[in-house]
Write a protein that holds these residues in place. Structure first.
Motif, PDB file in Angstrom:
ATOM      1  N   THR A 322       0.829  -1.207   0.000  1.00 17.68           N
ATOM      2  CA  THR A 322       0.000   0.000   0.000  1.00 17.68           C
ATOM      3  C   THR A 322       0.859   1.251   0.000  1.00 17.68           C
ATOM      4  O   THR A 322       0.599   2.211  -0.753  1.00 17.68           O
ATOM      5  CB  THR A 322      -0.930  -0.017   1.224  1.00 17.68           C
ATOM      6  OG1 THR A 322      -1.771  -1.179   1.165  1.00 17.68           O
ATOM      7  CG2 THR A 322      -1.781   1.233   1.278  1.00 17.68           C
ATOM      8  N   ALA A 323       1.908   1.262   0.826  1.00 19.35           N
ATOM      9  CA  ALA A 323       2.797   2.422   0.887  1.00 19.35           C
ATOM     10  C   ALA A 323       3.489   2.649  -0.449  1.00 19.35           C
ATOM     11  O   ALA A 323       3.688   3.801  -0.877  1.00 19.35           O
ATOM     12  CB  ALA A 323       3.831   2.218   1.989  1.00 19.35           C
ATOM     13  N   GLN A 327       3.154   6.102  -2.419  1.00 16.29           N
ATOM     14  CA  GLN A 327       4.326   6.891  -2.825  1.00 16.29           C
ATOM     15  C   GLN A 327       4.288   7.197  -4.315  1.00 16.29           C
ATOM     16  O   GLN A 327       4.637   8.307  -4.736  1.00 16.29           O
ATOM     17  CB  GLN A 327       5.608   6.155  -2.452  1.00 16.29           C
ATOM     18  CG  GLN A 327       5.915   6.184  -0.962  1.00 16.29           C
ATOM     19  CD  GLN A 327       7.316   5.693  -0.637  1.00 16.29           C
ATOM     20  OE1 GLN A 327       7.931   4.979  -1.422  1.00 16.29           O
ATOM     21  NE2 GLN A 327       7.811   6.073   0.520  1.00 16.29           N
ATOM     22  N   VAL A 350       0.531   3.294   5.778  1.00 17.12           N
ATOM     23  CA  VAL A 350       1.755   3.861   5.219  1.00 17.12           C
ATOM     24  C   VAL A 350       2.746   4.159   6.329  1.00 17.12           C
ATOM     25  O   VAL A 350       3.947   3.864   6.218  1.00 17.12           O
ATOM     26  CB  VAL A 350       1.433   5.133   4.410  1.00 17.12           C
ATOM     27  CG1 VAL A 350       2.719   5.808   3.935  1.00 17.12           C
ATOM     28  CG2 VAL A 350       0.537   4.793   3.224  1.00 17.12           C
ATOM     29  N   ASP A 351       2.263   4.696   7.422  1.00 16.50           N
ATOM     30  CA  ASP A 351       3.130   4.994   8.566  1.00 16.50           C
ATOM     31  C   ASP A 351       3.770   3.720   9.103  1.00 16.50           C
ATOM     32  O   ASP A 351       4.971   3.685   9.403  1.00 16.50           O
ATOM     33  CB  ASP A 351       2.314   5.692   9.654  1.00 16.50           C
ATOM     34  CG  ASP A 351       3.152   6.038  10.873  1.00 16.50           C
ATOM     35  OD1 ASP A 351       4.078   6.861  10.743  1.00 16.50           O
ATOM     36  OD2 ASP A 351       2.889   5.471  11.961  1.00 16.50           O
ATOM     37  N   LEU A 354       6.555   2.564   6.731  1.00 15.25           N
ATOM     38  CA  LEU A 354       7.747   3.404   6.775  1.00 15.25           C
ATOM     39  C   LEU A 354       8.518   3.238   8.080  1.00 15.25           C
ATOM     40  O   LEU A 354       9.732   3.483   8.133  1.00 15.25           O
ATOM     41  CB  LEU A 354       7.364   4.871   6.559  1.00 15.25           C
ATOM     42  CG  LEU A 354       6.769   5.200   5.185  1.00 15.25           C
ATOM     43  CD1 LEU A 354       6.380   6.673   5.103  1.00 15.25           C
ATOM     44  CD2 LEU A 354       7.743   4.851   4.067  1.00 15.25           C
TER      45      LEU A 354
END
Length: 486
Positions: A322-323, A327, A350-351, A354
């Motif tokens: 998903t991230a 991006q 996303v967090d 990362l």
């Protein structure tokens, strides 16, 4: 042909009408569009229309009828991953809401070569990361044609709703943790998740969600699923790996009943939590039906794959995929994505991605592979596994809305779908079969899982079950309801 007559045909039968010049492709398209316009206000299943292009293609087919298995059959593609040049592909996200495809995915090429006529896309949760379809980009949830207060499931929720509401007899879907099987169960359809990489992912993507994701169809008939797989399966150039080779025809395979199968009956959830009595009853009934057909059923439990650790690993793999998509969307927009672009669950996914390390991701993929090894050993004693598809009947709208932090949200959805994602991890083919309706008239699917590369065995069994306990004519209330009821 009127509406009632249209609903009596599966995709192969509609194509036969076109090839025999009993109907034109443009007439079939008109039937699908009319049904879509009739039910769409109730279910919100179709998100982006491409009617002008579809009418142009239908006119060309009228002039020179194609010979593909699905010649002239209207088709809706899921709003995830499969690119078609000139068609919107939003991935269920406001971040991509006005993006238009610049190339044709290999799967789209093969579907078009089979004769399908694309006329729009169906709804999906944002980036396919939910078990219901309520993405904010579409302005409202996708509703279940069997009961409009309920979800059609996800992530191929729009596809399932469209088929169950009679717009088309089959629709494209994808499955990275149950996303074909969940809506198939919720909407009373047949949904096959093929073996990992049975269908192509190219020419751009190598795999989806670390190999969890696959593409195929939700259908009303088993033979449509088999024929569609005949049209699409096989590695495309540059694929990182391929499913075990299959040189036959899935459609021809279902003409022969399966051998006497050793079936493992499992009704205990891998999560250890209770399974709804309707789902247990559906599975027990399916087991009795299999026994009556001559198969040997043994009650057992799935291997202990450490459900909590599995859930954590899967959450990271999905978050990483998903991230990566977010991006790419941010780069396209020239700015960082915000909560105006993403739902809370996705934003926090996303967090998580990362904050995690490369070693964390490698460990998660390693756990998926260990699950595959465990299932491979387990399957040495069985030909097929039979489980409930879901741990509860179709979910009420809002029950799994993505308005919570990612870890909490995905942990909750995994309990609902507990029987499904192990077989994305293992890569095995699995199908949800509509053999049961509960006292409230809601469909309750059951899952059959085959050995790696053995879709032909599953499809043979499905065809045998379809003959013994037919479901094709069991339509949702919305499918053939008079216009005045909408």
């Amino acid at each position: 042909m009127n509406q009632t007559e249209y609903l009596k045909y599966d995709g192969l039968a509609l194509a036969a009408l076109v090839r025999n010049k009993d109907m034109r492709a443009s007439e079939l398209l008109d039937m699908a569009i009319a049904q879509m316009q009739r039910v769409q206000p109730s279910i919100n299943a179709v998100c982006w229309e491409a009617l002008d292009d579809a009418r142009t293609r239908a006119a060309a087919m009228d002039a020179a009828p194609p010979q593909g298995a699905f010649a002239g059959v209207p088709m809706l593609l899921k709003d995830i991953a499969v690119s078609v040049k000139g068609m919107v592909l939003a991935n269920g996200s406001r971040l991509f809401k006005d993006c238009v495809g610049t190339y044709d995915s290999e799967l789209a090429v093969r579907l078009r070569n089979a004769g399908f006529n694309f006329f729009g896309r169906t709804t999906s949760p944002e980036f396919g990361a939910n078990c219901t379809t309520e993405a904010l980009v579409y302005g409202g949830p996708t509703r279940n044609p069997w009961n409009l207060a309920l979800s059609s499931g996800g992530s191929s929720g729009g596809a399932a709703a469209a088929v169950a509401a009679g717009i088309i007899p089959l629709a494209h879907g994808s499955d990275g943790g149950g996303s074909i099987r969940i809506p198939a169960s919720s909407c009373g359809l047949f949904g096959l998740k093929p073996t990992r990489m049975r269908n192509p992912m190219g020419p751009v993507a190598g795999e989806g969600w670390g190999g969890l994701g696959v593409e195929h169809m939700l259908t009303r008939s088993v033979r449509d699923s088999a024929a569609a797989l005949d049209a699409t399966h096989g590695a495309d150039p540059g694929a990182p790996y391929a499913a075990p080779r299959f040189d036959g025809s899935y459609l021809r395979a279902i003409e022969t009943p399966p051998k006497r199968l050793r079936i493992a009956l499992v009704t205990q959830s891998p999560s250890g939590e209770p399974v709804h009595e309707d789902c247990v009853a559906a599975t027990e009934s399916a087991a009795r039906l299999c026994e009556s057909l001559g198969h040997h059923v043994t009650r057992t439990t799935l291997p202990d794959c450490n459900f909590e650790a599995f859930g954590e690993a899967m959450r990271l793999i999905v978050a990483a995929g998903t991230a990566q998509a977010v991006q790419a969307g941010s780069a396209m927009r020239g700015r960082r994505a915000t909560l105006d672009d993403l739902e809370i669950s996705i934003f926090t996914a996303v967090d998580l991605a990362l904050r995690s390390s490369a070693v964390d991701y490698a460990n998660a993929v390693g756990l998926m592979h260990r699950v595959g090894r465990q299932m491979g050993v387990f399957m040495q004693d069985y030909d097929v596994i039979l489980t409930p598809t879901l741990t509860a009947p179709p979910a009420p709208l809002g029950r799994y809305a993505a308005d919570r932090d990612y870890v909490t949200h995905r942990s909750d959805t995994l309990r609902f779908t507990a029987f499904l994602p192990y077989f994305n991890a293992s890569g095995q083919p699995a199908m949800s079969v509509p053999l049961h309706w509960n006292a409230q008239g809601l469909p309750i699917g059951v899952q059959f899982v085959g050995g790696l590369g053995q879709e032909d065995v599953l499809l043979q069994l499905a065809a045998q079950l379809e003959t013994a306990a037919p479901w094709f004519d069991r339509l949702s209330p919305l499918a053939d309801a008079p216009l005045s009821q909408n």
